[in-house]
Scaffold this motif. Sequence first.
Motif, PDB file in Angstrom:
ATOM      1  N   HIS A   1      23.567  13.042   9.456  1.00 23.01           N
ATOM      2  CA  HIS A   1      24.237  14.035  10.372  1.00 23.01           C
ATOM      3  C   HIS A   1      25.091  13.310  11.235  1.00 23.01           C
ATOM      4  N   TYR A   2      24.626  12.401  11.912  1.00 17.98           N
ATOM      5  CA  TYR A   2      25.709  11.307  12.678  1.00 17.98           C
ATOM      6  C   TYR A   2      27.054  10.939  11.865  1.00 17.98           C
ATOM      7  N   LEU A   3      26.757  10.513  10.750  1.00 17.31           N
ATOM      8  CA  LEU A   3      28.019  10.275   9.814  1.00 17.31           C
ATOM      9  C   LEU A   3      28.942  11.290   9.435  1.00 17.31           C
ATOM     10  N   LYS A   4      28.294  12.563   9.317  1.00 15.52           N
ATOM     11  CA  LYS A   4      28.826  13.777   9.338  1.00 15.52           C
ATOM     12  C   LYS A   4      29.997  13.848  10.391  1.00 15.52           C
ATOM     13  N   GLU A   5      29.222  13.724  11.526  1.00 20.64           N
ATOM     14  CA  GLU A   5      30.135  14.264  12.908  1.00 20.64           C
ATOM     15  C   GLU A   5      31.190  13.250  13.206  1.00 20.64           C
ATOM     16  N   MET A   6      30.832  12.017  12.628  1.00 19.40           N
ATOM     17  CA  MET A   6      31.833  10.906  12.957  1.00 19.40           C
ATOM     18  C   MET A   6      33.012  11.114  12.077  1.00 19.40           C
ATOM     19  N   GLY A   7      32.728  11.406  10.837  1.00 21.16           N
ATOM     20  CA  GLY A   7      33.671  11.801   9.722  1.00 21.16           C
ATOM     21  C   GLY A   7      34.675  13.025  10.376  1.00 21.16           C
ATOM     22  N   GLN A   8      34.156  13.959  11.070  1.00 18.39           N
ATOM     23  CA  GLN A   8      35.252  14.735  11.652  1.00 18.39           C
ATOM     24  C   GLN A   8      36.150  14.175  12.674  1.00 18.39           C
ATOM     25  N   VAL A   9      35.602  13.261  13.302  1.00 18.06           N
ATOM     26  CA  VAL A   9      36.343  12.599  14.307  1.00 18.06           C
ATOM     27  C   VAL A   9      37.617  11.759  13.662  1.00 18.06           C
ATOM     28  N   GLY A  10      37.041  11.112  12.512  1.00 13.91           N
ATOM     29  CA  GLY A  10      37.867  10.267  11.763  1.00 13.91           C
ATOM     30  C   GLY A  10      39.055  11.139  11.016  1.00 13.91           C
ATOM     31  N   ALA A  11      38.674  12.385  10.778  1.00 14.93           N
ATOM     32  CA  ALA A  11      39.505  13.160   9.900  1.00 14.93           C
ATOM     33  C   ALA A  11      40.688  13.483  10.825  1.00 14.93           C
ATOM     34  N   VAL A  12      40.266  13.857  12.173  1.00 13.91           N
ATOM     35  CA  VAL A  12      41.299  14.189  13.003  1.00 13.91           C
ATOM     36  C   VAL A  12      42.288  12.656  13.302  1.00 13.91           C
ATOM     37  N   LEU A  13      41.601  11.646  13.507  1.00 16.23           N
ATOM     38  CA  LEU A  13      42.382  10.483  13.477  1.00 16.23           C
ATOM     39  C   LEU A  13      43.471  10.354  12.483  1.00 16.23           C
TER      40      LEU A  13
ATOM     41  N   GLU B   1       0.651  -1.205   0.080  1.00 16.85           N
ATOM     42  CA  GLU B   1       0.048   0.009   0.058  1.00 16.85           C
ATOM     43  C   GLU B   1       0.959   1.233  -0.214  1.00 16.85           C
ATOM     44  N   ALA B   2       1.865   0.964   0.243  1.00 13.23           N
ATOM     45  CA  ALA B   2       2.908   2.229   0.387  1.00 13.23           C
ATOM     46  C   ALA B   2       3.069   2.900  -0.834  1.00 13.23           C
ATOM     47  N   THR B   3       3.027   4.271  -1.041  1.00 15.38           N
ATOM     48  CA  THR B   3       3.333   5.048  -2.210  1.00 15.38           C
ATOM     49  C   THR B   3       4.746   5.747  -2.227  1.00 15.38           C
ATOM     50  N   ASP B   4       4.974   6.396  -3.178  1.00 14.31           N
ATOM     51  CA  ASP B   4       6.204   7.072  -3.424  1.00 14.31           C
ATOM     52  C   ASP B   4       6.375   8.337  -2.460  1.00 14.31           C
ATOM     53  N   ALA B   5       5.272   8.742  -2.289  1.00  7.96           N
ATOM     54  CA  ALA B   5       5.223   9.542  -0.922  1.00  7.96           C
ATOM     55  C   ALA B   5       5.724   9.162   0.354  1.00  7.96           C
ATOM     56  N   HIS B   6       4.878   8.019   0.645  1.00  6.32           N
ATOM     57  CA  HIS B   6       5.409   7.297   1.828  1.00  6.32           C
ATOM     58  C   HIS B   6       6.920   6.932   1.906  1.00  6.32           C
ATOM     59  N   ARG B   7       7.352   6.555   0.760  1.00  6.83           N
ATOM     60  CA  ARG B   7       8.799   6.090   0.680  1.00  6.83           C
ATOM     61  C   ARG B   7       9.840   7.376   1.047  1.00  6.83           C
ATOM     62  N   ARG B   8       9.194   8.428   0.573  1.00  9.59           N
ATOM     63  CA  ARG B   8       9.966   9.647   0.780  1.00  9.59           C
ATOM     64  C   ARG B   8       9.974  10.231   2.033  1.00  9.59           C
ATOM     65  N   GLN B   9       8.951   9.775   2.798  1.00  6.65           N
ATOM     66  CA  GLN B   9       8.715  10.248   4.028  1.00  6.65           C
ATOM     67  C   GLN B   9       9.626   9.299   4.975  1.00  6.65           C
ATOM     68  N   GLY B  10       9.666   8.038   4.729  1.00  5.26           N
ATOM     69  CA  GLY B  10      10.461   6.960   5.324  1.00  5.26           C
ATOM     70  C   GLY B  10      11.792   7.318   5.021  1.00  5.26           C
ATOM     71  N   ARG B  11      12.370   7.931   3.958  1.00  2.00           N
ATOM     72  CA  ARG B  11      13.799   8.226   3.751  1.00  2.00           C
ATOM     73  C   ARG B  11      14.414   9.363   4.720  1.00  2.00           C
ATOM     74  N   HIS B  12      13.231  10.079   5.345  1.00  3.30           N
ATOM     75  CA  HIS B  12      13.994  11.279   6.343  1.00  3.30           C
ATOM     76  C   HIS B  12      14.946  10.580   7.355  1.00  3.30           C
ATOM     77  N   LEU B  13      14.611   9.300   7.483  1.00  2.00           N
ATOM     78  CA  LEU B  13      15.596   8.795   8.588  1.00  2.00           C
ATOM     79  C   LEU B  13      17.192   8.710   8.044  1.00  2.00           C
ATOM     80  N   ALA B  14      17.268   8.576   6.881  1.00  2.00           N
ATOM     81  CA  ALA B  14      18.400   8.599   6.304  1.00  2.00           C
ATOM     82  C   ALA B  14      19.160  10.206   6.573  1.00  2.00           C
ATOM     83  N   ILE B  15      18.107  11.246   6.469  1.00  2.43           N
ATOM     84  CA  ILE B  15      18.744  12.631   6.680  1.00  2.43           C
ATOM     85  C   ILE B  15      19.124  12.748   8.009  1.00  2.43           C
ATOM     86  N   ILE B  16      18.662  12.088   9.053  1.00  7.48           N
ATOM     87  CA  ILE B  16      19.100  12.118  10.285  1.00  7.48           C
ATOM     88  C   ILE B  16      20.279  11.203  10.562  1.00  7.48           C
TER      89      ILE B  16
END
Length: 193
Positions: free
Chosen positions: A45-57, A27-42
């Motif tokens: 953010h965490y991966l970007k912050e981890m990338g900063q620490v990784g760059a220091v290392l 029953e999921a539509t493309d709109a539902h899938r787009r909403q569900g992909r908001h998790l990837a945006i969150i």
Amino acid sequence: MTDFSSTPLADLDLDEVSRPKAPLVPEATDAHRRQGRHLAIIHRHYLKEMGQVGAVLARIEAGDAPPEHLQRIVLSLEMAENFRAFGSLCGRECQMLKMHHDIESADMFPRIAAAGGGKFLEVVAKLKAEHEVVHELILRLGKAGEDLAADPNDANFATAAETFRKLEAVVRSHFGYEETELAEAIGYYLGAI
């Protein structure tokens, strides 16, 4: 909750082979899938912050700065207050990641597990089990960061770097699995996050 405290770092894995597949939500539509992909945006953010620490290392490992200068380098990053506040390499971001997982485990996962007649129970159980591995790695990284701050020597740096790299690999794998398996369910059953 599983006690991983005596598990060797190398053995703290997610057992990707045993990951169940989520059922489709016809029953999921493309709109539902787009909403569900908001998790990837969150997650990004965490991966970007981890990338900063990784760059220091990486800078330290490349010889750009010895381990005893780690605190000065880290404190020059945008995340300076985060590191000061929690006294570890992961700082506030690791605490935020833990809070993110706690919210998922306490709210989002139970709602998805109940959705569609319980079709998502196995996926949710696996994701919760993976959260336990991530949390153990966060604890270990915090300890390694404290040890490094107290005694900035090569051995403590190597332990912190190895623990960080393990955490980063586990988090990337976990995020990918979660995003892939739950995008339809999040959008359809929860409306968005």
